[in-house]
Design a protein around this motif. Sequence first.
Motif, PDB file in Angstrom:
ATOM      1  N   ARG A  93     -47.317  44.760 136.909  1.00  0.00           N
ATOM      2  CA  ARG A  93     -47.946  46.138 138.251  1.00  0.00           C
ATOM      3  C   ARG A  93     -48.692  46.831 137.415  1.00  0.00           C
ATOM      4  O   ARG A  93     -49.236  47.341 137.845  1.00  0.00           O
ATOM      5  N   SER A  94     -47.870  47.771 136.166  1.00  0.00           N
ATOM      6  CA  SER A  94     -48.748  49.231 136.118  1.00  0.00           C
ATOM      7  C   SER A  94     -49.731  48.895 134.758  1.00  0.00           C
ATOM      8  O   SER A  94     -50.198  49.578 135.256  1.00  0.00           O
ATOM      9  N   ALA A  95     -50.118  48.053 134.779  1.00  0.00           N
ATOM     10  CA  ALA A  95     -51.374  47.882 133.676  1.00  0.00           C
ATOM     11  C   ALA A  95     -52.843  47.266 135.026  1.00  0.00           C
ATOM     12  O   ALA A  95     -53.320  48.070 134.055  1.00  0.00           O
ATOM     13  N   LEU A  96     -51.921  46.691 135.974  1.00  0.00           N
ATOM     14  CA  LEU A  96     -53.189  46.203 137.339  1.00  0.00           C
ATOM     15  C   LEU A  96     -53.866  47.688 137.554  1.00  0.00           C
ATOM     16  O   LEU A  96     -54.480  47.909 137.765  1.00  0.00           O
ATOM     17  N   ARG A  97     -52.448  48.770 137.765  1.00  0.00           N
ATOM     18  CA  ARG A  97     -52.765  49.891 138.488  1.00  0.00           C
ATOM     19  C   ARG A  97     -53.754  50.609 137.554  1.00  0.00           C
ATOM     20  O   ARG A  97     -54.259  51.560 137.886  1.00  0.00           O
ATOM     21  N   LEU A  98     -53.484  50.884 136.226  1.00  0.00           N
ATOM     22  CA  LEU A  98     -54.054  51.446 135.527  1.00  0.00           C
ATOM     23  C   LEU A  98     -55.661  50.848 135.673  1.00  0.00           C
ATOM     24  O   LEU A  98     -56.390  51.519 135.540  1.00  0.00           O
ATOM     25  N   LEU A  99     -55.790  49.452 135.783  1.00  0.00           N
ATOM     26  CA  LEU A  99     -56.738  49.376 134.996  1.00  0.00           C
ATOM     27  C   LEU A  99     -58.058  49.621 136.595  1.00  0.00           C
ATOM     28  O   LEU A  99     -58.696  49.316 136.480  1.00  0.00           O
ATOM     29  N   THR A 100     -57.705  49.693 137.670  1.00  0.00           N
ATOM     30  CA  THR A 100     -57.641  49.881 139.195  1.00  0.00           C
ATOM     31  C   THR A 100     -58.379  51.303 139.631  1.00  0.00           C
ATOM     32  O   THR A 100     -58.897  51.851 140.633  1.00  0.00           O
ATOM     33  N   THR A 135     -75.552  39.494 140.392  1.00  0.00           N
ATOM     34  CA  THR A 135     -74.136  39.917 140.660  1.00  0.00           C
ATOM     35  C   THR A 135     -73.283  37.984 139.380  1.00  0.00           C
ATOM     36  O   THR A 135     -72.611  38.530 138.991  1.00  0.00           O
ATOM     37  N   ARG A 136     -74.046  37.115 139.399  1.00  0.00           N
ATOM     38  CA  ARG A 136     -72.831  35.931 140.021  1.00  0.00           C
ATOM     39  C   ARG A 136     -72.685  36.192 137.937  1.00  0.00           C
ATOM     40  O   ARG A 136     -71.158  36.101 137.950  1.00  0.00           O
ATOM     41  N   GLN A 137     -73.715  36.448 137.081  1.00  0.00           N
ATOM     42  CA  GLN A 137     -72.986  36.168 135.626  1.00  0.00           C
ATOM     43  C   GLN A 137     -71.743  37.818 134.849  1.00  0.00           C
ATOM     44  O   GLN A 137     -71.225  37.518 134.464  1.00  0.00           O
ATOM     45  N   SER A 138     -72.164  38.807 136.610  1.00  0.00           N
ATOM     46  CA  SER A 138     -71.148  40.460 135.854  1.00  0.00           C
ATOM     47  C   SER A 138     -70.262  39.373 136.354  1.00  0.00           C
ATOM     48  O   SER A 138     -68.748  39.810 135.379  1.00  0.00           O
ATOM     49  N   LEU A 139     -70.624  39.516 137.866  1.00  0.00           N
ATOM     50  CA  LEU A 139     -68.550  38.672 138.028  1.00  0.00           C
ATOM     51  C   LEU A 139     -68.458  37.815 137.281  1.00  0.00           C
ATOM     52  O   LEU A 139     -66.656  38.084 137.084  1.00  0.00           O
ATOM     53  N   GLU A 140     -68.677  36.691 137.021  1.00  0.00           N
ATOM     54  CA  GLU A 140     -67.909  35.637 136.220  1.00  0.00           C
ATOM     55  C   GLU A 140     -67.383  35.996 134.721  1.00  0.00           C
ATOM     56  O   GLU A 140     -66.430  35.792 134.372  1.00  0.00           O
ATOM     57  N   LEU A 141     -68.049  37.542 134.073  1.00  0.00           N
ATOM     58  CA  LEU A 141     -67.732  37.643 133.210  1.00  0.00           C
ATOM     59  C   LEU A 141     -66.478  38.686 133.480  1.00  0.00           C
ATOM     60  O   LEU A 141     -65.335  38.521 132.223  1.00  0.00           O
ATOM     61  N   ALA A 142     -66.531  39.765 134.535  1.00  0.00           N
ATOM     62  CA  ALA A 142     -65.314  40.382 134.363  1.00  0.00           C
ATOM     63  C   ALA A 142     -64.038  40.143 134.474  1.00  0.00           C
ATOM     64  O   ALA A 142     -62.841  40.219 134.034  1.00  0.00           O
ATOM     65  N   THR A 143     -63.683  38.771 135.608  1.00  0.00           N
ATOM     66  CA  THR A 143     -63.147  37.887 136.055  1.00  0.00           C
ATOM     67  C   THR A 143     -62.752  37.281 134.386  1.00  0.00           C
ATOM     68  O   THR A 143     -60.738  37.575 134.724  1.00  0.00           O
ATOM     69  N   ALA A 144     -63.621  36.795 134.436  1.00  0.00           N
ATOM     70  CA  ALA A 144     -63.217  35.912 132.654  1.00  0.00           C
ATOM     71  C   ALA A 144     -61.832  37.026 131.571  1.00  0.00           C
ATOM     72  O   ALA A 144     -60.921  37.283 131.125  1.00  0.00           O
ATOM     73  N   ALA A 145     -62.831  38.253 131.954  1.00  0.00           N
ATOM     74  CA  ALA A 145     -61.949  39.711 130.927  1.00  0.00           C
ATOM     75  C   ALA A 145     -60.836  39.995 131.467  1.00  0.00           C
ATOM     76  O   ALA A 145     -59.693  40.065 130.947  1.00  0.00           O
ATOM     77  N   LEU A 146     -60.743  40.339 133.026  1.00  0.00           N
ATOM     78  CA  LEU A 146     -59.608  40.535 133.321  1.00  0.00           C
ATOM     79  C   LEU A 146     -58.590  39.502 133.173  1.00  0.00           C
ATOM     80  O   LEU A 146     -56.997  39.757 133.052  1.00  0.00           O
ATOM     81  N   LEU A 147     -58.546  38.009 133.247  1.00  0.00           N
ATOM     82  CA  LEU A 147     -57.761  37.063 132.983  1.00  0.00           C
ATOM     83  C   LEU A 147     -57.147  37.176 131.566  1.00  0.00           C
ATOM     84  O   LEU A 147     -55.881  37.264 131.451  1.00  0.00           O
ATOM     85  N   GLY A 148     -58.147  37.554 130.731  1.00  0.00           N
ATOM     86  CA  GLY A 148     -57.703  37.602 129.622  1.00  0.00           C
ATOM     87  C   GLY A 148     -56.887  38.867 129.299  1.00  0.00           C
ATOM     88  O   GLY A 148     -56.503  39.022 128.439  1.00  0.00           O
ATOM     89  N   ILE A 149     -57.208  39.865 130.209  1.00  0.00           N
ATOM     90  CA  ILE A 149     -55.926  40.730 129.881  1.00  0.00           C
ATOM     91  C   ILE A 149     -54.818  40.516 130.190  1.00  0.00           C
ATOM     92  O   ILE A 149     -53.682  41.314 129.766  1.00  0.00           O
ATOM     93  N   ILE A 150     -54.362  39.955 131.582  1.00  0.00           N
ATOM     94  CA  ILE A 150     -52.914  39.382 131.605  1.00  0.00           C
ATOM     95  C   ILE A 150     -52.845  38.884 131.141  1.00  0.00           C
ATOM     96  O   ILE A 150     -51.462  38.843 130.391  1.00  0.00           O
ATOM     97  N   LYS A 151     -53.402  37.839 130.693  1.00  0.00           N
ATOM     98  CA  LYS A 151     -52.633  36.433 128.969  1.00  0.00           C
ATOM     99  C   LYS A 151     -52.654  37.806 128.432  1.00  0.00           C
ATOM    100  O   LYS A 151     -51.563  36.933 127.129  1.00  0.00           O
TER     101      LYS A 151
END
Length: 344
Positions: A93-100, A135-151
């Motif tokens: 929770r703290s990490a995602l609040r930091l990112l947002t 936006t498609r490639q950028s959104l897929e890159l950002a979503t994959a990067a976000l998932l990677g951070i959570i992992k």
Amino acid sequence: MRPCCRSATLDGFVELARSHGLDPDRLMTGVGLDIADIAVPDRWIPAADVARLLELSARRSGHEDFGLLLAARRRLATLGPLSVVLRQEPDLRSALRLLTGYERTYNEALHLALDEASGLATIRLWLEFAEPAPTRQSLELATAALLGIIKELLGREWEPLSVCFSHQEPAVLDTHRRTFGPRLQFDHPFTGLIFYADQLDAGNAMSDPLLRPYTQQLLRSMPSPRGATVTQRVRDLVEMLLPLGRCSTSQVARSLGVTPRSLHRHLADEQESFSSIVNATRAAWAERYLANDRYSMTDVSGLLGFAAPSTFSRWFRGRFGVSPSQWRDAARRPSPDDGAITLP
């Protein structure tokens, strides 16, 4: 000012492009970028140009998964100084609040929002370039990067309940399934991740409590987080009230527990006004919804709080100098030489 992102966003691009038979220098020059910028991770470059570069690379290489292939080369350090703080946050929770809250320290065009309801947590992603751009490639890159951070924080075995994308399903899903798992949804109302809300309290495996006081010192040296100003609080309320047709000065002031006169005074102290916030919010939302073909012009008009599509079209042309349809057509093109419009 054009929203920018750290050049570290393109970390690994040169190698990836060359591995698919592309000329990275020529591609970057074609969208107005300088390949030398990649050597300086902290240099800021226009985010729309990066989006065009990724889309152009995907088309020229024949790989619809180009953004995901680039995401596989990303590291937590791509976030810059914020990554140091992120590693020491106590829980997800703290990490995602930091990112947002500190989006602007790593990407001025990327926006994230975390919501909780009915035992589920949703983190949505969208882009605001302030100009037509794919936006498609950028959104897929950002979503994959976000998932990677959570992992990175919770362990590589962690998986969301669902991974959603607002664009249509690609012809080949192999890389998407390897990256995100089987629970994929396309043509969805938003792009983002859905998971159980109680996982927000899961501990960060990398966190060291002894280092947290030092990371907090670093955090205080960064710009104020989103939501720390009256302007941002008003913007959050405007975003909530616009689609409901209840976005008025009196309603927002009442929600904040102040009088309309006091609200105007607080905004003036921050060199803002209520009307400018409403118009800026509408502009950002218009860009977001026009990038998604699932929304008709009538849909977009209603979501932005306009009484009729014709009123929305007049407002949009007055603000951007082109019609909403022209903007949508231009946003589909990956590079300026494909006939994209130039805003006045």
